[in-house]
Every structure is written in structure tokens, then in C-alpha cells.
Design a protein around this motif. Sequence first.
Motif, short mmCIF file in Angstrom:
data_model
loop_
_atom_site.label_atom_id
_atom_site.label_comp_id
_atom_site.label_asym_id
_atom_site.label_seq_id
_atom_site.Cartn_x
_atom_site.Cartn_y
_atom_site.Cartn_z
N MET A 38 0.78 -1.18 0.00
CA MET A 38 0.09 -0.01 -0.01
C MET A 38 1.01 1.46 -0.07
N GLN B 242 2.44 1.93 -3.44
CA GLN B 242 1.23 2.26 -4.41
C GLN B 242 1.26 3.77 -4.15
N ARG B 243 1.16 4.24 -3.03
CA ARG B 243 1.01 5.73 -2.68
C ARG B 243 2.33 6.28 -3.15
N LEU C 83 4.45 5.39 -5.45
CA LEU C 83 4.44 5.70 -6.93
C LEU C 83 3.51 6.58 -7.69
N LEU C 84 2.37 6.64 -7.17
CA LEU C 84 1.22 7.69 -7.47
C LEU C 84 1.78 9.00 -7.12
#
Length: 129
Positions: free
Chosen positions: A1, A4-5, A7-8
Amino acid sequence: MLAQRTLLRAGQRFSSPVMRQTLQRRLASSSDNAFIREREAVRHHAAETTGLWKKISIYGTIPFLVLASYNAWVLWNEHWEHWSHMPPLEERVEYPYQNIRSKNYPWGDGGKTLFWNDKVNYHNKDKTT
């Protein structure tokens, strides 16, 4: 999680038009870049190879097609010269294995194939041996 944050957020940072232009300019501006040199070499090689195959196609293929056409024409004439010395179609023996019909064709009298040529093909149902 967490990945992902991260990379976002990084994607949002680099997706801004100003950052994207800066990054593209930096990568493309170096003239001594190995990738650019390789692409230029490939483009130069492709231009030379295209010219070579164009010459082969024009100066090699066309004369061979002319020679092959002439050879086919000579063989065609020899074949019909030989055919003219044979007896007429009606006098030739029709063997049982020739023109076998299990049922009639749906066109004409039913005895002629779709590629029937009256100059070459002959079928007499009464004359089979």
C-alpha cells in the motif's frame, strides 16, 4: 500500500507539463547520446539497404521475369505443336478411369466440369472401354 502511494505521488509529480518538458529536453538534448547515435546509424543503414533492394528489384527481377515469360511462351508453342499431331479428340480411346462421374454437375448437361475446355477435354459416355 505504501509503495502504491509513493508511485502515485511520483507519477503526479512527473506528469506535470513543466516537469515532463524538462525531462524530455534533458534526455534529447545531449548530442553524444549513444541511443541517438545508434538510431542515426540504423536510419543511414536503412536508407542504403532500401536503395540496394530497389536496384535489385528493378535491374534483377524484371529481366528474369521477361526471360521466364519468353521460356513459357516457347514451351506453350511446343506443346500445341505436339498436340496438333495427335488424333482428333473423338478418335481417342477413353479409359474407364477418365472422366469419372458419381453424380451430374448442377450446370449444363451435367457431364462437364467447371474448368472444361472443349479443345482439350472430351467425354463420350457411350465410348468408355
